[in-house]
Design an enzyme around this catalytic site. Structure first.
Site, PDB file in Angstrom:
ATOM      1  N   ASN A  72       2.753 -13.340  -6.763  1.00 26.22           N
ATOM      2  CA  ASN A  72       2.616 -12.031  -7.403  1.00 26.22           C
ATOM      3  C   ASN A  72       1.308 -12.038  -8.188  1.00 26.22           C
ATOM      4  O   ASN A  72       1.235 -12.603  -9.287  1.00 26.22           O
ATOM      5  CB  ASN A  72       3.799 -11.757  -8.324  1.00 26.22           C
ATOM      6  CG  ASN A  72       3.657 -10.453  -9.089  1.00 26.22           C
ATOM      7  OD1 ASN A  72       2.762  -9.641  -8.806  1.00 26.22           O
ATOM      8  ND2 ASN A  72       4.522 -10.230 -10.058  1.00 26.22           N
ATOM      9  N   LYS A  74      -0.058  -9.839  -9.809  1.00 28.38           N
ATOM     10  CA  LYS A  74      -0.031  -9.054 -11.047  1.00 28.38           C
ATOM     11  C   LYS A  74       0.511  -9.870 -12.221  1.00 28.38           C
ATOM     12  O   LYS A  74       0.486  -9.403 -13.367  1.00 28.38           O
ATOM     13  CB  LYS A  74       0.800  -7.788 -10.845  1.00 28.38           C
ATOM     14  CG  LYS A  74       0.188  -6.838  -9.818  1.00 28.38           C
ATOM     15  CD  LYS A  74       1.050  -5.600  -9.610  1.00 28.38           C
ATOM     16  CE  LYS A  74       0.426  -4.679  -8.560  1.00 28.38           C
ATOM     17  NZ  LYS A  74       1.256  -3.478  -8.301  1.00 28.38           N
ATOM     18  N   PHE A  96      -7.077  -4.868   2.120  1.00 31.45           N
ATOM     19  CA  PHE A  96      -6.539  -3.789   1.299  1.00 31.45           C
ATOM     20  C   PHE A  96      -7.425  -2.547   1.426  1.00 31.45           C
ATOM     21  O   PHE A  96      -8.564  -2.616   1.897  1.00 31.45           O
ATOM     22  CB  PHE A  96      -6.491  -4.198  -0.173  1.00 31.45           C
ATOM     23  CG  PHE A  96      -5.564  -5.337  -0.466  1.00 31.45           C
ATOM     24  CD1 PHE A  96      -4.193  -5.173  -0.402  1.00 31.45           C
ATOM     25  CD2 PHE A  96      -6.066  -6.582  -0.821  1.00 31.45           C
ATOM     26  CE1 PHE A  96      -3.328  -6.219  -0.693  1.00 31.45           C
ATOM     27  CE2 PHE A  96      -5.227  -7.639  -1.114  1.00 31.45           C
ATOM     28  CZ  PHE A  96      -3.845  -7.462  -1.044  1.00 31.45           C
ATOM     29  N   ARG A 103      -8.682  -3.711  -8.737  1.00 31.75           N
ATOM     30  CA  ARG A 103      -7.558  -3.494  -9.653  1.00 31.75           C
ATOM     31  C   ARG A 103      -6.738  -4.767  -9.840  1.00 31.75           C
ATOM     32  O   ARG A 103      -6.169  -4.995 -10.906  1.00 31.75           O
ATOM     33  CB  ARG A 103      -6.677  -2.357  -9.144  1.00 31.75           C
ATOM     34  CG  ARG A 103      -7.359  -0.988  -9.197  1.00 31.75           C
ATOM     35  CD  ARG A 103      -6.363   0.143  -9.068  1.00 31.75           C
ATOM     36  NE  ARG A 103      -5.705   0.188  -7.780  1.00 31.75           N
ATOM     37  CZ  ARG A 103      -6.191   0.814  -6.706  1.00 31.75           C
ATOM     38  NH1 ARG A 103      -7.377   1.429  -6.778  1.00 31.75           N
ATOM     39  NH2 ARG A 103      -5.521   0.824  -5.573  1.00 31.75           N
ATOM     40  N   ALA A 137      -5.749   4.610   7.447  1.00 35.26           N
ATOM     41  CA  ALA A 137      -5.719   4.718   8.905  1.00 35.26           C
ATOM     42  C   ALA A 137      -5.401   3.365   9.524  1.00 35.26           C
ATOM     43  O   ALA A 137      -5.788   2.316   8.996  1.00 35.26           O
ATOM     44  CB  ALA A 137      -7.062   5.221   9.446  1.00 35.26           C
ATOM     45  N   ASP A 169      -8.613  -2.705  15.984  1.00 36.88           N
ATOM     46  CA  ASP A 169      -8.108  -3.954  15.423  1.00 36.88           C
ATOM     47  C   ASP A 169      -8.837  -5.146  16.040  1.00 36.88           C
ATOM     48  O   ASP A 169      -9.317  -6.040  15.335  1.00 36.88           O
ATOM     49  CB  ASP A 169      -6.608  -4.098  15.704  1.00 36.88           C
ATOM     50  CG  ASP A 169      -5.740  -3.209  14.840  1.00 36.88           C
ATOM     51  OD1 ASP A 169      -6.245  -2.658  13.846  1.00 36.88           O
ATOM     52  OD2 ASP A 169      -4.547  -3.065  15.152  1.00 36.88           O
TER      53      ASP A 169
END
Length: 389
Positions: A72, A74, A96, A103, A137, A169
């Site tokens: 995690n 965060k 991401f 962030r 997308a 991809d």
């Protein structure tokens, strides 16, 4: 193997990044899947057809030979552990949406302060800047916007067909592989890593040299059905046989046309093969349609096997993996339990790949990696207690 001693942190998911990092693992890199502590991790652990052991085929063919870190990011202490791991890494891959890594506190600006040798590769739909930057997308939508989906428009029924390979991809994965290896090569001289911004959209556009003729030469939309690559050339088309099967004539060179037309006793049609693709080649295409429709695919396979020209039956993916050539090339591998894996396409004479066909359980290597980074058992227990690793 070529990449022994290279450590890769892969925070990506689904196909482009994970397939890329698996190729690195196949050639000796220590690849760590950095999976979110959300109870699932890599989404393909739960997606699609499964073998009898319950493992999805997709996951088996992007995760082999890797280690799994559940974390995690965060959680403050878990992030500190991750940053220590970054200090030991050579490559980091993330996919991401733009802005997310900043962030989370793991963007390149921060991580290069931790490790100046780090090669940091971001794979996103449209890149880190531009008007489409923040638009979500996956492959199909990217193909739609990049104009490649429209290259199938009108070939049969006037409508675009869904692509058979996720080209955005696949191509972005290969572009990222090339960029990472370039950066690692330069690092041997400079001592510094680099940041790589891979856009799936850019990657698709980069692979259109054979179909951009009308666009660049005449500022016109391509007309796929008249173009060489999509059936506008008689010698590069798909034909139906008498038993409702199909074969491909797939080489437009005049020398191949001569060989084929001589064998079919129609050398008079050869001039049509030498002109530009499109309606002018229709007499030759009509002859091929009528001729190949008159007899079975088996007949034409035997007939064409004796002729020096480019041809192939249209067969299934199952048939392709069962072929003796596929086996000889090592493109079908089986693990100790008999489960099938797609083989390694990059074949070195020296230091060939040695893929490790074992799969990582979700988070299986979290504690081991924490110990490698010097965390105490008390710290590890605390992280586990709050599901941070």
């Amino acid at each position: 193997m070529k990449l022994e001693g290279i450590r890769v942190l892969d925070l990506s998911a689904f196909l482009p990044g994970p397939h890329l990092s698996m190729m690195l693992a196949d050639h000796g890199a220590d690849v760590i899947m950095v999976e979110p502590a959300n109870g699932v991790g890599e989404p393909t652990r739960e997606i699609g057809y499964r073998t009898k052991d319950g493992v999805p085929v997709w996951f088996r063919n992007i995760a082999r030979g890797k280690r799994s870190l559940k974390i995690n990011l965060k959680d403050t202490e878990a992030l500190a552990f991750f940053l220590s791991l970054v200090g030991t890494a050579d490559v980091l891959i993330e996919a991401f949406r733009p802005g997310v890594v900043a962030r989370l506190g793991i963007d390149y600006a921060r991580l290069k302060e931790v490790n100046r040798r780090l090669v940091y590769c971001s794979i996103s739909a449209f890149g880190q800047d531009g008007p489409l930057r923040d638009r979500p997308a996956h492959d199909l939508a990217i193909q739609g916007l990049a104009g490649t989906l429209a290259l199938g428009l009108g070939l049969e029924d006037g409508k675009p067909a869904a692509p058979n390979i996720p080209s955005a991809d696949a191509i972005s994965s290969l572009m990222a592989l090339a960029g990472i290896l370039m950066a690692l090569y330069r690092r041997t001289e400079s001592g510094r890593g680099d940041y790589i911004d891979i856009s799936m959209y850019d990657a698709l556009l980069a692979w259109t040299p054979n179909v951009t003729g009308p666009v660049f030469a005449e500022n016109a939309d391509p007309d796929p059905k008249t173009m060489r690559s999509f059936g506008g050339a008689a010698m590069n088309s798909i034909y139906e046989t008498a038993d409702n099967r199909f074969l491909v004539i797939g080489g437009s060179e005049v020398k191949f046309a001569k060989n084929l037309l001589d064998a079919l006793q129609r050398p008079d049609l050869l001039p049509y093969a030498g002109i530009e693709p499109g309606p002018e080649q229709e007499p030759l295409k009509a002859f091929f349609r009528e001729t190949f429709k008159s007899l079975s695919l088996a007949h034409w396979e035997a007939f064409l096997a004796k002729i020096d020209c480019c041809w192939a039956p249209v067969r299934s993916l199952k048939d392709a993996f069962a072929d003796a050539h596929t086996d000889k090339r090592g493109m079908l591998l089986r693990d100790d339990d008999g489960h099938a894996h797609i083989g390694v396409p990059i074949k070195f004479e020296g230091e060939p790949a040695a893929p490790d066909l074992k799969l990582p359980a979700y988070g299986a290597d979290s504690e081991c990696l924490a110990r490698e980074m010097g965390l105490s058992e008390t710290a590890i227990d605390a992280l586990k207690g709050r599901n941070a690793i």
